[in-house]
Design an enzyme around this catalytic site. Structure first.
Site, PDB file in Angstrom:
ATOM      1  N   PHE A 177      29.144  10.493 -19.073  1.00 43.04           N
ATOM      2  CA  PHE A 177      29.725  11.786 -19.414  1.00 43.04           C
ATOM      3  C   PHE A 177      31.241  11.779 -19.615  1.00 43.04           C
ATOM      4  O   PHE A 177      31.804  12.797 -19.996  1.00 43.04           O
ATOM      5  CB  PHE A 177      29.343  12.796 -18.335  1.00 43.04           C
ATOM      6  CG  PHE A 177      27.860  12.963 -18.183  1.00 43.04           C
ATOM      7  CD1 PHE A 177      27.123  13.643 -19.152  1.00 43.04           C
ATOM      8  CD2 PHE A 177      27.185  12.413 -17.106  1.00 43.04           C
ATOM      9  CE1 PHE A 177      25.752  13.785 -19.028  1.00 43.04           C
ATOM     10  CE2 PHE A 177      25.813  12.550 -16.973  1.00 43.04           C
ATOM     11  CZ  PHE A 177      25.085  13.235 -17.939  1.00 43.04           C
ATOM     12  N   GLU A 178      31.882  10.664 -19.355  1.00 46.35           N
ATOM     13  CA  GLU A 178      33.323  10.559 -19.556  1.00 46.35           C
ATOM     14  C   GLU A 178      33.681   9.114 -19.909  1.00 46.35           C
ATOM     15  O   GLU A 178      32.993   8.180 -19.485  1.00 46.35           O
ATOM     16  CB  GLU A 178      34.092  10.952 -18.291  1.00 46.35           C
ATOM     17  CG  GLU A 178      34.172  12.439 -18.026  1.00 46.35           C
ATOM     18  CD  GLU A 178      35.085  13.165 -18.999  1.00 46.35           C
ATOM     19  OE1 GLU A 178      36.018  12.530 -19.547  1.00 46.35           O
ATOM     20  OE2 GLU A 178      34.875  14.372 -19.204  1.00 46.35           O
ATOM     21  N   ASP A 236      37.497  10.457  -2.727  1.00 49.61           N
ATOM     22  CA  ASP A 236      38.409   9.342  -2.495  1.00 49.61           C
ATOM     23  C   ASP A 236      39.630   9.411  -3.410  1.00 49.61           C
ATOM     24  O   ASP A 236      40.774   9.221  -2.978  1.00 49.61           O
ATOM     25  CB  ASP A 236      37.643   8.038  -2.730  1.00 49.61           C
ATOM     26  CG  ASP A 236      38.498   6.793  -2.569  1.00 49.61           C
ATOM     27  OD1 ASP A 236      38.878   6.487  -1.424  1.00 49.61           O
ATOM     28  OD2 ASP A 236      38.769   6.126  -3.586  1.00 49.61           O
ATOM     29  N   GLU A 249      33.393  11.901 -27.521  1.00 51.91           N
ATOM     30  CA  GLU A 249      33.964  13.158 -27.024  1.00 51.91           C
ATOM     31  C   GLU A 249      35.422  13.300 -27.409  1.00 51.91           C
ATOM     32  O   GLU A 249      35.839  14.314 -27.966  1.00 51.91           O
ATOM     33  CB  GLU A 249      33.814  13.222 -25.511  1.00 51.91           C
ATOM     34  CG  GLU A 249      34.407  14.458 -24.874  1.00 51.91           C
ATOM     35  CD  GLU A 249      34.298  14.431 -23.363  1.00 51.91           C
ATOM     36  OE1 GLU A 249      34.617  15.460 -22.741  1.00 51.91           O
ATOM     37  OE2 GLU A 249      33.916  13.387 -22.801  1.00 51.91           O
ATOM     38  N   ASP A 296      31.815   5.613   3.046  1.00 48.32           N
ATOM     39  CA  ASP A 296      32.107   4.192   3.072  1.00 48.32           C
ATOM     40  C   ASP A 296      33.333   3.886   3.935  1.00 48.32           C
ATOM     41  O   ASP A 296      33.446   2.814   4.522  1.00 48.32           O
ATOM     42  CB  ASP A 296      32.281   3.634   1.657  1.00 48.32           C
ATOM     43  CG  ASP A 296      33.235   4.463   0.803  1.00 48.32           C
ATOM     44  OD1 ASP A 296      33.688   5.533   1.268  1.00 48.32           O
ATOM     45  OD2 ASP A 296      33.512   4.050  -0.336  1.00 48.32           O
ATOM     46  N   SER A 346      36.098   0.009  -0.869  1.00 49.31           N
ATOM     47  CA  SER A 346      34.753   0.516  -1.152  1.00 49.31           C
ATOM     48  C   SER A 346      33.785  -0.577  -1.567  1.00 49.31           C
ATOM     49  O   SER A 346      32.570  -0.400  -1.438  1.00 49.31           O
ATOM     50  CB  SER A 346      34.816   1.584  -2.253  1.00 49.31           C
ATOM     51  OG  SER A 346      35.543   2.708  -1.822  1.00 49.31           O
ATOM     52  N   ASP A 364      29.616  21.430 -24.188  1.00 48.41           N
ATOM     53  CA  ASP A 364      30.330  20.200 -24.524  1.00 48.41           C
ATOM     54  C   ASP A 364      30.995  19.569 -23.303  1.00 48.41           C
ATOM     55  O   ASP A 364      31.770  18.623 -23.437  1.00 48.41           O
ATOM     56  CB  ASP A 364      31.378  20.470 -25.600  1.00 48.41           C
ATOM     57  CG  ASP A 364      32.407  21.509 -25.173  1.00 48.41           C
ATOM     58  OD1 ASP A 364      32.136  22.254 -24.206  1.00 48.41           O
ATOM     59  OD2 ASP A 364      33.473  21.582 -25.804  1.00 48.41           O
ATOM     60  N   THR A 420      31.366   1.458  -5.623  1.00 49.00           N
ATOM     61  CA  THR A 420      30.209   1.924  -4.853  1.00 49.00           C
ATOM     62  C   THR A 420      28.903   1.793  -5.610  1.00 49.00           C
ATOM     63  O   THR A 420      27.964   1.152  -5.118  1.00 49.00           O
ATOM     64  CB  THR A 420      30.433   3.363  -4.363  1.00 49.00           C
ATOM     65  OG1 THR A 420      31.596   3.394  -3.518  1.00 49.00           O
ATOM     66  CG2 THR A 420      29.230   3.865  -3.578  1.00 49.00           C
TER      67      THR A 420
END
Length: 549
Positions: A307-308, A356, A253, A397, A128, A323, A191
């Site tokens: 977000f993670e 992917d 989190e 890709d 990629s 959440d 990417t």
């Protein structure tokens, strides 16, 4: 238009004649959009090969109670369609490590090294990093390097000198346009990184990974480059929080330590916030769904959403509560709402990164679900823009060694087994319609007596022909689907780097802008650039060419 006789689908001859004539009429009535593309939205379905699209459209139809084969993905109806020429190795695993019919979850699989391929300068089947660099910079390069030309050598910082190449993100910013990157992978992954970073090794996403490699020369990690060297990017949505925080910080989190991936030098999130405060920019940093929903696009010019700690969740695992995290479609909508405030237009790259990852795990169901989530994001862009001034390009890709096999009957569950009476079986044991050329599902000849009830379950690992730690990329061509200004320039079979040049030409950015001076103040094509004038010039060029022989 069709009837069902037992398990056989019977469309009438009139049905096929009408659908063909409708398509023909639409083709005959199509008109070239010669406007300037004020906005460009590039969608990259990571690993979204042709077989993935075919299986996903069937899956989509079957989820709606249809046979599935007659379905289309929304971007497959775009007026311009082309093929992109996009062309590494796998470690063997022991017999005990891969069994047919095994199940995995997002927490039980680790990725080992690289098993990817699609035609880069040095590889017949690419990764990629090289492909995304080609798509966004217009220059083909080597696998595993990002934002550098082919003179750069993997893991060699000294080779970066004179090898850096700009991308359409840079070109758009130079013209005063707003810019954005949206992905379900880490924002530092190959990417999205190809839009802004320059590194001889794609896996130097964070400071610790760079330090542990002990590179020769002066390199900076990808996360550092994003925040400290590309502060102009307006919208950043994705995963990968761990590379932006320090080793001493707990993840907000998970409340887990960040010792393995955290930074020793600085909190890059705070650096981003301080930069926006210093320059008096309206901004927001968010890391969950509630904070995301509270973003006011009319009052926000810059946003960083992480977000993670790692990649964002697969769609079927995604917590959509306060959440949790937004979907790819929701992030796309929010990005467009923020970016479109700029009267000079914008460039936005949106990646469906986990298609992917699901393929690498040989979990076809997850790959198809991610593709349909990607399609919803494309629809969000269609709904949020106008075709007259926004070029939307959808591509991949690279592909995967993912196959649709056998002779299943019309309407057969795409996640199921091939009908035994049509499968030409030798051992009377069935096989699934969806298979992989290599991967974790190699069964060492111990073929199981499968049923659709088993193979359609979440986490089912498809059988593969060769044992590898993870399934690999495929080297065949991938599709390009486009609508909007100058989309007709995408036709036939192209080298992958051609895409960047079309986007730049259409939006009047980069170094090919002479034609832009022929446009009037409304952005429409001038009389000297109409289709008829183009065809006249083409005719005269052909005549002149033959006179030379």
């Amino acid at each position: 238009m069709f009837t069902v006789l037992g398990s056989v689908i019977c469309e009438s001859p009139e049905h096929w004649r009408k659908t063909a004539k409708d398509d023909l009429k639409a083709a005959l009535n199509s008109k070239l959009n010669m406007n300037k593309a004020e906005n460009v939205i590039l969608f990259i379905g990571d690993g979204m090969g042709i077989s993935t699209l075919t299986a996903a459209r069937i899956y989509k139809g079957q989820l709606r109670g249809k046979t599935g084969e007659e379905s289309f993905l929304n971007f497959e109806k775009f007026p311009s369609i082309a093929l992109s020429k996009s062309k590494k190795c796998a470690n063997h695993i022991s017999r005990s490590q891969a069994l047919v019919g095994i199940f995995v979850t997002k927490d039980t699989v680790q990725f080992f090294g690289e098993t990817e391929n699609t035609y880069t300068v040095d590889r017949q089947t690419p990764d990629s990093a090289g492909t995304a660099t080609a798509i966004m910079s217009g220059v083909k390069t080597n696998s595993r390097v990002v934002g550098l030309d082919e003179s750069a050598k993997m893991k060699d910082c000294m080779s970066m000198e004179g090898a850096k190449i700009e991308s359409i993100l840079d070109w758009s910013h130079a013209e005063g346009k707003s810019t954005g990157l949206v992905t379900t992978a880490r924002l530092t992954h190959a990417t999205p990184a190809a839009a802004y970073a320059h590194t001889p090794y794609r896996y130097w996403e964070g400071q610790q990974e760079l330090i542990n490699s002990s590179p020769v020369g002066n390199c900076t990690d990808v996360a550092y480059q994003l925040i400290r060297e590309n502060s102009f990017v307006n919208v950043l949505f994705g995963g990968g929080r761990r590379y932006f925080q320090t080793v001493n910080q707990l993840d907000p989190e998970t409340q887990e330590s960040n010792e393995k991936y955290g930074r020793f030098d600085m909190d890059l999130i705070k650096e981003w916030q301080d930069d926006k405060i210093r320059h008096k920019k309206n901004h927001a940093y968010v890391w969950n769904k509630l904070q995301f929903e509270n973003i006011r696009p009319d009052r926000t010019d810059y946003v960083l959403g992480l977000f993670e700690p790692n990649h964002m969740q697969y769609e079927h695992d995604r917590n959509s509560g306060a959440d949790g995290e937004p979907s790819l479609a929701e992030m796309t909508t929010k990005a467009i709402q923020i970016l479109k405030k700029n009267k000079k237009g914008f460039f936005l790259m949106v990646e469906g990164g986990r298609i992917d990852h699901a393929h690498h795990k040989s979990v076809a169901k997850s790959a198809l679900e991610e593709t349909l989530a990607f399609e919803e994001a494309v629809q969000a862009a269609i709904d949020g823009t106008e075709e007259k001034d926004t070029l939307i390009v959808v591509t991949a890709d690279h592909s995967h060694v993912f196959n649709i096999a056998g002779y299943p009957k019309r309407g057969n569950n795409i996640l199921g087994i091939v009908d035994p009476e049509t499968a030409n079986l030798v051992d009377e044991k069935p096989f699934t319609t969806l298979l992989y050329g290599n991967g974790r599902g190699y069964d060492h000849g111990n073929r199981a007596n499968l049923t659709t009830e088993i193979t359609a379950q979440d986490g089912y690992v498809q059988v593969s022909a060769a044992p590898t730690t993870k399934e690999s990329h495929g080297g065949e061509d991938v599709g390009i689907y486009a609508r909007g200004p100058m989309s007709h320039l995408l036709h036939g079979v192209h080298e992958q780097n051609y895409i960047a040049h079309v986007m730049a030409f259409a939006s009047c950015v980069g170094d090919n802008k002479d034609h832009c001076r022929q446009r009037d103040s409304t952005g429409a094509a001038s009389p000297t650039s109409t289709p008829s004038h183009f065809l006249l010039n083409l005719f005269l060029s052909v005549v002149f060419m033959f006179r030379c022989f």
